[in-house]
Structure formats: structure tokens, C-alpha cells
Design a protein around this motif. Structure first.
Motif, PDB file in Angstrom:
ATOM      1  N   GLN A   1     -15.730   4.113 -10.097  1.00 55.21           N
ATOM      2  CA  GLN A   1     -16.224   5.268  -9.344  1.00 55.21           C
ATOM      3  C   GLN A   1     -15.363   5.509  -8.101  1.00 55.21           C
ATOM      4  N   ILE A   2     -15.033   4.422  -7.416  1.00 55.61           N
ATOM      5  CA  ILE A   2     -14.187   4.543  -6.225  1.00 55.61           C
ATOM      6  C   ILE A   2     -12.817   5.083  -6.619  1.00 55.61           C
ATOM      7  N   ALA A   3     -12.270   4.614  -7.723  1.00 55.91           N
ATOM      8  CA  ALA A   3     -10.959   5.071  -8.182  1.00 55.91           C
ATOM      9  C   ALA A   3     -10.988   6.571  -8.462  1.00 55.91           C
ATOM     10  N   ARG A   4     -12.060   7.049  -9.105  1.00 55.73           N
ATOM     11  CA  ARG A   4     -12.162   8.487  -9.384  1.00 55.73           C
ATOM     12  C   ARG A   4     -12.256   9.302  -8.101  1.00 55.73           C
ATOM     13  N   GLN A   5     -13.068   8.835  -7.155  1.00 54.63           N
ATOM     14  CA  GLN A   5     -13.277   9.598  -5.920  1.00 54.63           C
ATOM     15  C   GLN A   5     -12.058   9.588  -5.010  1.00 54.63           C
ATOM     16  N   SER A   6     -11.282   8.528  -5.058  1.00 51.69           N
ATOM     17  CA  SER A   6     -10.151   8.416  -4.134  1.00 51.69           C
ATOM     18  C   SER A   6      -8.806   8.716  -4.791  1.00 51.69           C
ATOM     19  N   SER A   7      -8.816   9.103  -6.075  1.00 53.45           N
ATOM     20  CA  SER A   7      -7.585   9.424  -6.809  1.00 53.45           C
ATOM     21  C   SER A   7      -6.625   8.241  -6.849  1.00 53.45           C
ATOM     22  N   LEU A   8      -7.175   7.060  -6.990  1.00 51.28           N
ATOM     23  CA  LEU A   8      -6.371   5.842  -7.109  1.00 51.28           C
ATOM     24  C   LEU A   8      -6.650   5.200  -8.457  1.00 51.28           C
ATOM     25  N   SER A   9      -5.795   4.282  -8.853  1.00 47.60           N
ATOM     26  CA  SER A   9      -6.068   3.515 -10.063  1.00 47.60           C
ATOM     27  C   SER A   9      -7.025   2.376  -9.697  1.00 47.60           C
ATOM     28  N   PRO A  10      -7.767   1.864 -10.683  1.00 49.44           N
ATOM     29  CA  PRO A  10      -8.666   0.733 -10.396  1.00 49.44           C
ATOM     30  C   PRO A  10      -7.929  -0.468  -9.810  1.00 49.44           C
ATOM     31  N   ASP A  11      -6.683  -0.689 -10.269  1.00 47.79           N
ATOM     32  CA  ASP A  11      -5.900  -1.810  -9.723  1.00 47.79           C
ATOM     33  C   ASP A  11      -5.600  -1.592  -8.240  1.00 47.79           C
ATOM     34  N   GLU A  12      -5.283  -0.348  -7.873  1.00 46.70           N
ATOM     35  CA  GLU A  12      -5.016  -0.056  -6.466  1.00 46.70           C
ATOM     36  C   GLU A  12      -6.271  -0.248  -5.625  1.00 46.70           C
ATOM     37  N   VAL A  13      -7.424   0.133  -6.185  1.00 46.28           N
ATOM     38  CA  VAL A  13      -8.693  -0.053  -5.464  1.00 46.28           C
ATOM     39  C   VAL A  13      -8.945  -1.536  -5.228  1.00 46.28           C
ATOM     40  N   ARG A  14      -8.759  -2.338  -6.266  1.00 45.61           N
ATOM     41  CA  ARG A  14      -8.968  -3.795  -6.116  1.00 45.61           C
ATOM     42  C   ARG A  14      -7.990  -4.377  -5.090  1.00 45.61           C
ATOM     43  N   THR A  15      -6.749  -3.897  -5.105  1.00 46.43           N
ATOM     44  CA  THR A  15      -5.751  -4.375  -4.145  1.00 46.43           C
ATOM     45  C   THR A  15      -6.183  -4.047  -2.723  1.00 46.43           C
ATOM     46  N   ILE A  16      -6.665  -2.829  -2.520  1.00 48.14           N
ATOM     47  CA  ILE A  16      -7.119  -2.422  -1.184  1.00 48.14           C
ATOM     48  C   ILE A  16      -8.322  -3.257  -0.763  1.00 48.14           C
ATOM     49  N   GLN A  17      -9.256  -3.493  -1.686  1.00 49.90           N
ATOM     50  CA  GLN A  17     -10.427  -4.307  -1.352  1.00 49.90           C
ATOM     51  C   GLN A  17     -10.010  -5.716  -0.957  1.00 49.90           C
ATOM     52  N   THR A  18      -9.078  -6.288  -1.684  1.00 49.28           N
ATOM     53  CA  THR A  18      -8.591  -7.628  -1.361  1.00 49.28           C
ATOM     54  C   THR A  18      -7.898  -7.629   0.001  1.00 49.28           C
ATOM     55  N   GLU A  19      -7.076  -6.609   0.224  1.00 49.30           N
ATOM     56  CA  GLU A  19      -6.372  -6.500   1.508  1.00 49.30           C
ATOM     57  C   GLU A  19      -7.366  -6.389   2.663  1.00 49.30           C
ATOM     58  N   MET A  20      -8.414  -5.592   2.482  1.00 50.06           N
ATOM     59  CA  MET A  20      -9.410  -5.420   3.542  1.00 50.06           C
ATOM     60  C   MET A  20     -10.182  -6.719   3.786  1.00 50.06           C
ATOM     61  N   LYS A  21     -10.436  -7.484   2.727  1.00 46.76           N
ATOM     62  CA  LYS A  21     -11.113  -8.774   2.902  1.00 46.76           C
ATOM     63  C   LYS A  21     -10.251  -9.706   3.754  1.00 46.76           C
ATOM     64  N   PHE A  22      -8.939  -9.704   3.490  1.00 50.20           N
ATOM     65  CA  PHE A  22      -8.039 -10.555   4.270  1.00 50.20           C
ATOM     66  C   PHE A  22      -7.916 -10.090   5.707  1.00 50.20           C
ATOM     67  N   ARG A  23      -8.087  -8.799   5.929  1.00 53.58           N
ATOM     68  CA  ARG A  23      -8.053  -8.275   7.292  1.00 53.58           C
ATOM     69  C   ARG A  23      -9.338  -8.589   8.060  1.00 53.58           C
ATOM     70  N   GLY A  24     -10.344  -9.042   7.340  1.00 54.16           N
ATOM     71  CA  GLY A  24     -11.594  -9.397   8.019  1.00 54.16           C
ATOM     72  C   GLY A  24     -12.686  -8.356   7.899  1.00 54.16           C
ATOM     73  N   HIS A  25     -12.474  -7.362   7.053  1.00 58.35           N
ATOM     74  CA  HIS A  25     -13.510  -6.349   6.830  1.00 58.35           C
ATOM     75  C   HIS A  25     -14.350  -6.816   5.644  1.00 58.35           C
ATOM     76  N   GLY A  26     -15.522  -7.381   5.928  1.00 61.51           N
ATOM     77  CA  GLY A  26     -16.395  -7.829   4.849  1.00 61.51           C
ATOM     78  C   GLY A  26     -17.149  -6.671   4.240  1.00 61.51           C
ATOM     79  N   TYR A  27     -17.529  -6.840   3.007  1.00 57.54           N
ATOM     80  CA  TYR A  27     -18.303  -5.804   2.315  1.00 57.54           C
ATOM     81  C   TYR A  27     -19.695  -6.345   2.089  1.00 57.54           C
ATOM     82  N   GLU A  28     -20.673  -5.690   2.704  1.00 58.25           N
ATOM     83  CA  GLU A  28     -22.062  -6.121   2.529  1.00 58.25           C
ATOM     84  C   GLU A  28     -22.648  -5.474   1.303  1.00 58.25           C
TER      85      GLU A  28
END
Length: 136
Positions: A109-136
Motif C-alpha cells: 500500500q505504501i509503495a502504491r501511494q508513494s510511487s516506489l517499489s516495495p523494495d525501496e519502501v523496505r529500504t527506507i523503513q530500514t534506513e529510518m530504523k537505523f536513524r532512530g525513527h521507531g515505528y509504533e
């Protein structure tokens, strides 16, 4: 004491009294000046907010144009070469991915809304986790 001296003394006492009275009296324009200062500060803050929002909108418009440009560019058919060529994802899109993840949307769903591939979405999520942005 002559009449002239007594008038001068009375005027001197009156002027000293008025001077002392003026020190303790409230300035009638002080409240008006403070109100004008407050209004001008509010105006400056509102203009700053408007400029900030305008800048974000301009960036979003530029980002919205980028996928069309990148789809037109030639991408090599070799999958290893394709993995080496990563397109740069704008910070606004990354923040959008972060917010959608917090809302509980799936990667697809995120990939469709943001015009990204699912792999890019997962990469961004991983990057944000490493930056310290937790997802509740």
C-alpha cells in the motif's frame, strides 16, 4: 517675597509636581505599541509558515516530476547492474513512507501511494530504523 517671586515659586512647584505625576502615570500609547508589536510578530510568524509550506509544495511538485524523468531514462537489462543504479529518494517521500508505516499500512500500500517499489519502501523503513525513527 514679592508677587512675582511667589508666582515663579508656584509655577516651579507646579512643574515639579507635574513632572513627578508624569513619571507615575500610565503611558496611554504603551498598550497600543505592545499590541502593534504583537500583531507584527504574528504576521512575521504567519509569513514564515506560509513560506515554509510553499517551499514544501514546490519540492513535492519537483519530486512528482522526477519519476517520469527516471522512467524515460535507459535502465540496463542486467539485474546486477540494475541493483547498482539506485535512484535517490527525496526526504519528503521518506517522511511520507515513515508516516504511512506508523499508520499501519502494508509495504504494498505504501509503495502504491508513494510511487516506489516495495523494495525501496523496505529500504527506507530500514534506513529510518537505523536513524532512530521507531515505528509504533
Amino acid at each position: 517675597m514679592t508677587f512675582l517671586e511667589s508666582i515663579m515659586l508656584a509655577l516651579l512647584i507646579l512643574s515639579i509636581g507635574l513632572f513627578i505625576l508624569s513619571v507615575f502615570l500610565k503611558d496611554p500609547y504603551k498598550e497600543l505599541r505592545e499590541e502593534m508589536d504583537q500583531m507584527s510578530m504574528q504576521q512575521i510568524q504567519e509569513m514564515y509558515q506560509i513560506k515554509k509550506k510553499l517551499k514544501v509544495l514546490e519540492e513535492e511538485l519537483l519530486v512528482a516530476d522526477e519519476p517520469y524523468i527516471q522512467h524515460v531514462q535507459h535502465v540496463p537489462a542486467d539485474s546486477s547492474a540494475h541493483s547498482l543504479v539506485k535512484r535517490e529518494v527525496h526526504e519528503i517521500i521518506k517522511n511520507q513512507v515513515m508516516l504511512l508505516t506508523r499508520q499501519g499500512l502494508s509495504v504494498e500500500q505504501i509503495a502504491r501511494q508513494s510511487s516506489l517499489s516495495p523494495d525501496e519502501v523496505r529500504t527506507i523503513q530500514t534506513e529510518m530504523k537505523f536513524r532512530g525513527h521507531g515505528y509504533e
